[in-house]
Write a protein that holds these residues in place. Structure first.
Motif, PDB file in Angstrom:
ATOM      1  N   HIS A   5       0.838  -1.194   0.000  1.00  0.00           N
ATOM      2  CA  HIS A   5       0.000   0.000   0.000  1.00  0.00           C
ATOM      3  C   HIS A   5       0.874   1.245   0.000  1.00  0.00           C
ATOM      4  O   HIS A   5       1.816   1.365   0.766  1.00  0.00           O
ATOM      5  N   GLU A   6       0.520   2.169  -0.879  1.00  0.00           N
ATOM      6  CA  GLU A   6       1.276   3.412  -0.972  1.00  0.00           C
ATOM      7  C   GLU A   6       0.673   4.470  -0.058  1.00  0.00           C
ATOM      8  O   GLU A   6      -0.540   4.526   0.119  1.00  0.00           O
ATOM      9  N   PRO A   7       1.530   5.323   0.470  1.00  0.00           N
ATOM     10  CA  PRO A   7       0.993   6.468   1.209  1.00  0.00           C
ATOM     11  C   PRO A   7       0.244   7.394   0.240  1.00  0.00           C
ATOM     12  O   PRO A   7       0.558   7.449  -0.955  1.00  0.00           O
ATOM     13  N   THR A   8      -0.708   8.136   0.733  1.00  0.00           N
ATOM     14  CA  THR A   8      -1.516   9.002  -0.133  1.00  0.00           C
ATOM     15  C   THR A   8      -0.684  10.103  -0.796  1.00  0.00           C
ATOM     16  O   THR A   8      -1.011  10.548  -1.893  1.00  0.00           O
ATOM     17  N   TRP A   9       0.398  10.526  -0.180  1.00  0.00           N
ATOM     18  CA  TRP A   9       1.216  11.593  -0.762  1.00  0.00           C
ATOM     19  C   TRP A   9       1.861  11.175  -2.078  1.00  0.00           C
ATOM     20  O   TRP A   9       2.166  12.030  -2.910  1.00  0.00           O
ATOM     21  N   VAL A  10       2.047   9.861  -2.304  1.00  0.00           N
ATOM     22  CA  VAL A  10       2.651   9.403  -3.561  1.00  0.00           C
ATOM     23  C   VAL A  10       1.716   9.704  -4.729  1.00  0.00           C
ATOM     24  O   VAL A  10       2.159  10.185  -5.781  1.00  0.00           O
ATOM     25  N   GLU A  11       0.441   9.469  -4.552  1.00  0.00           N
ATOM     26  CA  GLU A  11      -0.518   9.788  -5.620  1.00  0.00           C
ATOM     27  C   GLU A  11      -0.579  11.292  -5.852  1.00  0.00           C
ATOM     28  O   GLU A  11      -0.679  11.751  -6.988  1.00  0.00           O
ATOM     29  N   GLY A  12      -0.496  12.073  -4.799  1.00  0.00           N
ATOM     30  CA  GLY A  12      -0.450  13.525  -4.944  1.00  0.00           C
ATOM     31  C   GLY A  12       0.774  13.973  -5.728  1.00  0.00           C
ATOM     32  O   GLY A  12       0.709  14.900  -6.542  1.00  0.00           O
ATOM     33  N   LEU A  13       1.889  13.311  -5.494  1.00  0.00           N
ATOM     34  CA  LEU A  13       3.111  13.605  -6.226  1.00  0.00           C
ATOM     35  C   LEU A  13       2.939  13.256  -7.703  1.00  0.00           C
ATOM     36  O   LEU A  13       3.371  14.010  -8.578  1.00  0.00           O
ATOM     37  N   ARG A  15       0.162  13.327  -9.390  1.00  0.00           N
ATOM     38  CA  ARG A  15      -0.703  14.370  -9.973  1.00  0.00           C
ATOM     39  C   ARG A  15       0.086  15.661 -10.207  1.00  0.00           C
ATOM     40  O   ARG A  15      -0.095  16.327 -11.215  1.00  0.00           O
ATOM     41  N   ALA A  16       0.989  15.986  -9.283  1.00  0.00           N
ATOM     42  CA  ALA A  16       1.799  17.198  -9.430  1.00  0.00           C
ATOM     43  C   ALA A  16       2.724  17.118 -10.639  1.00  0.00           C
ATOM     44  O   ALA A  16       3.076  18.147 -11.219  1.00  0.00           O
ATOM     45  N   HIS A  25       7.036   7.419 -14.155  1.00  0.00           N
ATOM     46  CA  HIS A  25       6.370   6.436 -13.310  1.00  0.00           C
ATOM     47  C   HIS A  25       7.146   6.341 -12.004  1.00  0.00           C
ATOM     48  O   HIS A  25       8.345   6.077 -12.009  1.00  0.00           O
ATOM     49  N   ILE A  26       6.434   6.590 -10.907  1.00  0.00           N
ATOM     50  CA  ILE A  26       7.030   6.440  -9.584  1.00  0.00           C
ATOM     51  C   ILE A  26       6.227   5.405  -8.810  1.00  0.00           C
ATOM     52  O   ILE A  26       5.044   5.192  -9.080  1.00  0.00           O
ATOM     53  N   SER A  27       6.887   4.767  -7.866  1.00  0.00           N
ATOM     54  CA  SER A  27       6.203   3.818  -7.002  1.00  0.00           C
ATOM     55  C   SER A  27       6.816   3.915  -5.614  1.00  0.00           C
ATOM     56  O   SER A  27       7.892   4.479  -5.437  1.00  0.00           O
ATOM     57  N   TYR A  28       6.112   3.358  -4.657  1.00  0.00           N
ATOM     58  CA  TYR A  28       6.599   3.355  -3.288  1.00  0.00           C
ATOM     59  C   TYR A  28       6.705   1.920  -2.817  1.00  0.00           C
ATOM     60  O   TYR A  28       5.731   1.174  -2.849  1.00  0.00           O
ATOM     61  N   ASP A  29       7.890   1.526  -2.406  1.00  0.00           N
ATOM     62  CA  ASP A  29       8.114   0.189  -1.867  1.00  0.00           C
ATOM     63  C   ASP A  29       7.953   0.285  -0.360  1.00  0.00           C
ATOM     64  O   ASP A  29       8.849   0.746   0.346  1.00  0.00           O
ATOM     65  N   SER A  30       6.791  -0.118   0.129  1.00  0.00           N
ATOM     66  CA  SER A  30       6.502   0.027   1.554  1.00  0.00           C
ATOM     67  C   SER A  30       7.336  -0.907   2.417  1.00  0.00           C
ATOM     68  O   SER A  30       7.582  -0.617   3.582  1.00  0.00           O
ATOM     69  N   THR A  31       7.816  -2.002   1.854  1.00  0.00           N
ATOM     70  CA  THR A  31       8.660  -2.922   2.619  1.00  0.00           C
ATOM     71  C   THR A  31      10.030  -2.293   2.879  1.00  0.00           C
ATOM     72  O   THR A  31      10.527  -2.280   3.999  1.00  0.00           O
ATOM     73  N   ALA A  32      10.641  -1.742   1.827  1.00  0.00           N
ATOM     74  CA  ALA A  32      11.964  -1.130   1.958  1.00  0.00           C
ATOM     75  C   ALA A  32      11.876   0.341   2.360  1.00  0.00           C
ATOM     76  O   ALA A  32      12.850   0.912   2.844  1.00  0.00           O
ATOM     77  N   GLY A  33      10.715   0.968   2.131  1.00  0.00           N
ATOM     78  CA  GLY A  33      10.545   2.373   2.464  1.00  0.00           C
ATOM     79  C   GLY A  33      11.140   3.328   1.454  1.00  0.00           C
ATOM     80  O   GLY A  33      11.468   4.458   1.786  1.00  0.00           O
ATOM     81  N   TYR A  34      11.288   2.893   0.209  1.00  0.00           N
ATOM     82  CA  TYR A  34      11.882   3.707  -0.848  1.00  0.00           C
ATOM     83  C   TYR A  34      10.826   4.262  -1.788  1.00  0.00           C
ATOM     84  O   TYR A  34       9.874   3.564  -2.144  1.00  0.00           O
ATOM     85  N   LEU A  35      11.034   5.508  -2.223  1.00  0.00           N
ATOM     86  CA  LEU A  35      10.303   6.065  -3.348  1.00  0.00           C
ATOM     87  C   LEU A  35      11.144   5.722  -4.567  1.00  0.00           C
ATOM     88  O   LEU A  35      12.316   6.109  -4.641  1.00  0.00           O
ATOM     89  N   ALA A  36      10.584   4.971  -5.489  1.00  0.00           N
ATOM     90  CA  ALA A  36      11.343   4.526  -6.663  1.00  0.00           C
ATOM     91  C   ALA A  36      10.922   5.307  -7.897  1.00  0.00           C
ATOM     92  O   ALA A  36       9.733   5.489  -8.154  1.00  0.00           O
ATOM     93  N   VAL A  58      11.419  18.298  -8.064  1.00  0.00           N
ATOM     94  CA  VAL A  58      10.137  18.028  -7.402  1.00  0.00           C
ATOM     95  C   VAL A  58      10.223  16.731  -6.601  1.00  0.00           C
ATOM     96  O   VAL A  58       9.833  16.677  -5.425  1.00  0.00           O
ATOM     97  N   LEU A  59      10.732  15.671  -7.229  1.00  0.00           N
ATOM     98  CA  LEU A  59      10.809  14.365  -6.568  1.00  0.00           C
ATOM     99  C   LEU A  59      11.721  14.393  -5.339  1.00  0.00           C
ATOM    100  O   LEU A  59      11.341  13.906  -4.269  1.00  0.00           O
ATOM    101  N   THR A  60      12.919  14.951  -5.490  1.00  0.00           N
ATOM    102  CA  THR A  60      13.857  14.938  -4.368  1.00  0.00           C
ATOM    103  C   THR A  60      13.387  15.852  -3.236  1.00  0.00           C
ATOM    104  O   THR A  60      13.573  15.524  -2.069  1.00  0.00           O
ATOM    105  N   ALA A  61      12.760  16.972  -3.575  1.00  0.00           N
ATOM    106  CA  ALA A  61      12.246  17.861  -2.534  1.00  0.00           C
ATOM    107  C   ALA A  61      11.160  17.169  -1.714  1.00  0.00           C
ATOM    108  O   ALA A  61      11.149  17.263  -0.476  1.00  0.00           O
ATOM    109  N   GLU A  62      10.267  16.448  -2.388  1.00  0.00           N
ATOM    110  CA  GLU A  62       9.199  15.750  -1.664  1.00  0.00           C
ATOM    111  C   GLU A  62       9.762  14.593  -0.838  1.00  0.00           C
ATOM    112  O   GLU A  62       9.359  14.380   0.309  1.00  0.00           O
ATOM    113  N   ALA A  63      10.714  13.859  -1.403  1.00  0.00           N
ATOM    114  CA  ALA A  63      11.338  12.770  -0.644  1.00  0.00           C
ATOM    115  C   ALA A  63      12.048  13.318   0.591  1.00  0.00           C
ATOM    116  O   ALA A  63      11.943  12.736   1.689  1.00  0.00           O
TER     117      ALA A  63
END
Length: 116
Positions: A5-13, A15-16, A25-36, A58-63
């Protein structure tokens, strides 16, 4: 957070980033805790205009804001040069995921720790 399950902020990112003239294409690996960053393709006619830089900012600032590490693997699949892509991503703090510092939690070739 349950695995997969991705955190809601990933979908917001996502959309931005919709307005950028690139395929992203970005994804969130909830097991490792990485934004890919799974895919970033800037068309040849739009290269060297700052499009990729703007997206990475944008990506690095949000991460960083979220305290989340990032991961990616440069590839020449869409006409880019892997060595140029590595150099590009290093500008944003990515390092090779190899050697003593290798993080086995991700399969990606480059990682970036959040700047807090």
């Amino acid at each position: 957070m349950p695995a997969g399950h991705e955190p809601t902020w990933v979908e917001g990112l996502r959309r931005a980033l919709d307005d950028h003239p690139a395929k992203i294409h970005i994804s969130y690996d909830s097991t490792a805790g990485y934004l890919a960053l799974d895919l970033l393709v800037v068309t040849r006619v739009r290269r060297n205009e700052g499009t990729g830089t703007a997206i990475m900012q944008v990506l690095t600032a949000e991460a960083d804001r979220r305290g989340v590490p990032m991961a990616l693997t440069p590839a020449a699949d869409f006409g880019g040069s892997v060595s140029r892509l590595r150099t590009f991503y290093r500008r944003f703090g990515f390092v090779s995921n190899a050697g003593r510092g290798k993080d086995y939690a991700t399969k990606h070739a480059m990682i970036r720790r959040p700047v807090v």
